[in-house]
Write a protein that holds these residues in place. Sequence first.
Motif, short mmCIF file in Angstrom:
data_model
loop_
_atom_site.label_atom_id
_atom_site.label_comp_id
_atom_site.label_asym_id
_atom_site.label_seq_id
_atom_site.Cartn_x
_atom_site.Cartn_y
_atom_site.Cartn_z
N UNK A 117 143.78 46.87 -11.87
CA UNK A 117 144.40 46.48 -10.61
C UNK A 117 145.90 46.23 -10.85
N UNK A 118 146.71 46.56 -9.85
CA UNK A 118 148.16 46.43 -10.02
C UNK A 118 148.83 46.33 -8.66
N UNK A 119 150.09 45.94 -8.67
CA UNK A 119 150.93 45.95 -7.46
C UNK A 119 152.19 46.73 -7.77
N UNK A 120 152.88 47.17 -6.70
CA UNK A 120 154.11 47.94 -6.83
C UNK A 120 155.20 47.25 -6.02
N UNK A 121 156.38 47.14 -6.60
CA UNK A 121 157.53 46.57 -5.89
C UNK A 121 158.70 47.53 -5.97
N UNK A 122 159.49 47.56 -4.89
CA UNK A 122 160.71 48.37 -4.83
C UNK A 122 161.88 47.44 -4.62
N UNK A 123 162.78 47.40 -5.59
CA UNK A 123 163.95 46.53 -5.52
C UNK A 123 163.56 45.09 -5.22
N UNK A 124 162.47 44.65 -5.87
CA UNK A 124 162.04 43.26 -5.75
C UNK A 124 161.12 42.96 -4.60
N UNK A 178 150.33 46.12 -1.28
CA UNK A 178 149.29 45.17 -1.65
C UNK A 178 148.70 45.45 -3.03
N UNK A 179 147.51 44.88 -3.31
CA UNK A 179 146.84 45.08 -4.60
C UNK A 179 146.12 46.42 -4.60
N UNK A 180 146.42 47.24 -5.62
CA UNK A 180 145.87 48.58 -5.73
C UNK A 180 144.95 48.67 -6.94
N UNK A 181 143.95 49.56 -6.87
CA UNK A 181 143.00 49.76 -7.97
C UNK A 181 142.93 51.24 -8.29
N UNK A 182 143.04 51.57 -9.57
CA UNK A 182 142.97 52.98 -9.95
C UNK A 182 141.67 53.28 -10.69
#
Length: 410
Positions: free
Chosen positions: A321-328, A333-337
């Motif tokens: 599980x992970x999250x992604x941010x752009x310029x802070x 939301x929470x993503x699962x691969x």
Amino acid sequence: MKHPMRMSIVVALGSMLTTPVLATNINLTGYKLTFDEEFNKLSVSQSGTTTTWADIRPSSRFDANSDIGFGASSFLDTASGYNPFSVSNGALTITGVPYTVKFGYPGSWQSGLIHTAGTFVQTYGYFEMRAKFNSVPGTWPAFWLLPVTTLHPAGRDASLWQELDVVEQYGSYTQGVYSNIHTTEPAPAGVMWNFFSSHPEIASGYHTYGMDWEPKTITFYVDGVLMGSKPTPDDMTGPMYMLVDLARDTPYKASAAAMSMNVDYVRAFSNSASAVAVRQDTISAPDGNDPGLYGATAANALPPDKLTLNMYEDAYKGDCQFTVSVDGVEIGGVLTTTGTKTAPQNFTLPAVLAKGTHKISVKFLNDLYAGTPSTDRNLYVQSILVDGIQRYGSAALYSNGSQTYNVTVP
């Protein structure tokens, strides 16, 4: 600005307008916001390498920490021991005082100038500053443009140059402001055209000063009111950069009164097909009266780009599980691969990615390790794409936490 002329001379060379030619609202529909400085923070350095503005012009450097000015001025960097710049309540203040430090021309007034020569240049477009001037004799504030390369067409006077003065004001004369066009075109068609706009209240509050420089005409505005227009000179066709400064008018050099100017914002717009819109920073008008973008588009309002991350994992007792941010700013939301190295999973997220470098952060949330390679949960970024074009290669996250990748959009 290079060779200041007194008002009586300037008016004789140009045309004096004591009343607006035509009252009109500026309409920038079809334009894009290409530069935006709301002065919510101070971003100034000598070179401008890591800041929005530079405060020393290399060609005008006098010593290690000063730019030799015009009139009776030296423009100083903060390393001189004097800081002419401050930001408060969404406005930049430039303050000038009599000579006190060892840098700058001895006996001159020490003040400030900022420019975008190394950070922003543009050919044609609408340029506007919102500022507050004052009535202290000796103040000489200005917002102007200079060419990246000065042109001297064959047969022209080599002592002349290209310059667009969006606004100049004299504290000793508060009945109005001046706008000028400097060109190498021979007189009377060129040399310099001047527009004077009568505004007896010019030192009483904030006003907007704008110029629309287009291939055929150059037009000046005060508070959205058209003040005058002239054909674009034939030597004014290349990129120019912006300058804002507070100089000391020479006849008032001995006056003891400190001088200042306040700048709410500086904005530039373009209707070029290749123009790239920028985000508008938080609007912070000191008096609460921001005029808006006149119908222009900022990157905030553009359809989102497609940010795609190709992800895969080493699964162990569950998926990564992970999250992604752009310029802070976190997006998606929470993503699962469940992707694998041979079949990575694509995650496409909406994000506004204007031209420039952006920080894309991936935060691994649920690492798990039981002591062997086969009992280790790991997360991998195979590639990062913007609108289908790869902008970053592979990376691995072996433990909880964030990794940040610089993604450049040309």
